[in-house]
Design a protein around this motif. Structure first.
Motif: not given
Length: 300
Positions: A88-90, A112-117, A139-151
């Motif tokens: 996975a990728i942060f 190109a990664t095909k990994r959950p970001v 950000y989510t308009e530009k990319y399909q993230f597996a999850g979004v976490v504000p911290i």
């Protein structure tokens, strides 16, 4: 009971978005090598987080930037290779900064990664709450993230939520590293080798290969200097005398030369504290060899 998870997570983002603070806060201590300078050698394990249900190995991916030269291109390729190998990728972004060319470039690479970001929106403590959603939607308009976490890494806000999110994407598996290990060994081994090289070079034939070096401590101080304490092991008292030299002159010279090389390796100012100890006949004693990283250990 849920099965144990273990996996590798790449941490990417522009310099100064808080990647180092995030890693240090998750681990609960400051890890030695934290630099936003490009690393030319290899992809480095930043740290290892061990919890009862999971072990997460965080990898730095230096080189996710627009290449300016051939070396830059090589580093980008190497970093992109890492992104394909992790679980996975942060993608860490700064909530106080507008999305810029740096972020767009990283998003292009992620396609190109095909990994959950997982999009990690950091520095929540520095913005008004109502501005969080517009940032996320941008950000989510530009990319399909597996999850979004504000911290907020600094204020330690929602870090458990971030870990819960990433664990969903980690495979089942055992612990790869001992529980008390929080950073990678290779960095320490290279430091030890650099010191050993100087001892052998400066003492020539007087101290044959009866030398081993162990890096005992490696910590980053508040001013970002790196403090390193290392022990040089010899087999006899006479060898100890040679390594220390008259009034400590030899040891000072060893330290001076090794420190210069280590500073190049780490990209930081280094304070090197060297000690010399006698371990009689250490080369023939398995326990000592094991402790010094020879044999029986997999340093991969």
């Amino acid at each position: 009971m849920d099965k144990h998870k273990s996996g590798f997570v790449a941490v990417i983002g522009r310099p100064n978005v808080g990647k180092s603070t995030l890693i240090n806060t998750l681990i609960g201590q400051k890890i030695a090598i934290m630099s936003d300078k490009p690393q030319t050698t290899r992809n480095r394990i930043l740290c290892i987080l061990t919890q009862p249900d999971a072990q997460i190995v965080f990898l730095d991916t230096p080189g996710i930037h627009k290449p300016k030269h051939k070396l830059g291109e090589y580093m980008v390729k190497s970093a992109e290779g890492t992104l394909k190998e992790v679980d996975a990728i942060f993608f860490v972004v700064d909530a106080t900064e507008k999305m810029g060319p740096g972020e767009y470039y990283i998003l292009e690479r992620l396609q190109a990664t095909k990994r959950p970001v997982i999009l990690v929106v950091n520095k929540l403590d520095l913005i008004e709450k109502e501005t969080v959603l517009p940032i996320i939607s941008h950000y989510t308009e530009k990319y399909q993230f597996a999850g979004v976490v504000p911290i907020s890494a600094k204020a330690e806000t929602n870090l458990d939520g971030l870990l819960d999110e990433v664990k969903k994407y980690l495979p089942e598996g055992p612990q790869y590293y001992p529980e008390d290990m929080v950073t990678d060994q290779p960095e320490r081994l290279i430091v030890a080798e650099l010191i050993r090289e100087k001892v052998l070079h400066l003492t020539r034939d007087e101290v044959p290969h009866a030398i081993a070096v162990e890096t005992d401590e490696m910590t980053t101080r508040d001013n970002d200097d790196v403090y390193i304490r290392a022990t040089i092991f010899v087999e006899r008292d006479s060898q100890k005398g040679i390594v220390i030299g008259a009034k400590g002159a030899m040891l000072r010279e060893i330290g001076e030369l090794a420190r210069k090389d280590i500073e190049v390796l780490l990209g930081s100012k280094v304070f090197l504290d060297l000690w010399v100890k006698v371990k009689k006949d250490w080369r023939n004693r398995t326990g000592i060899l094991h402790n010094l990283g020879f044999g029986g250990k997999d340093n991969a």
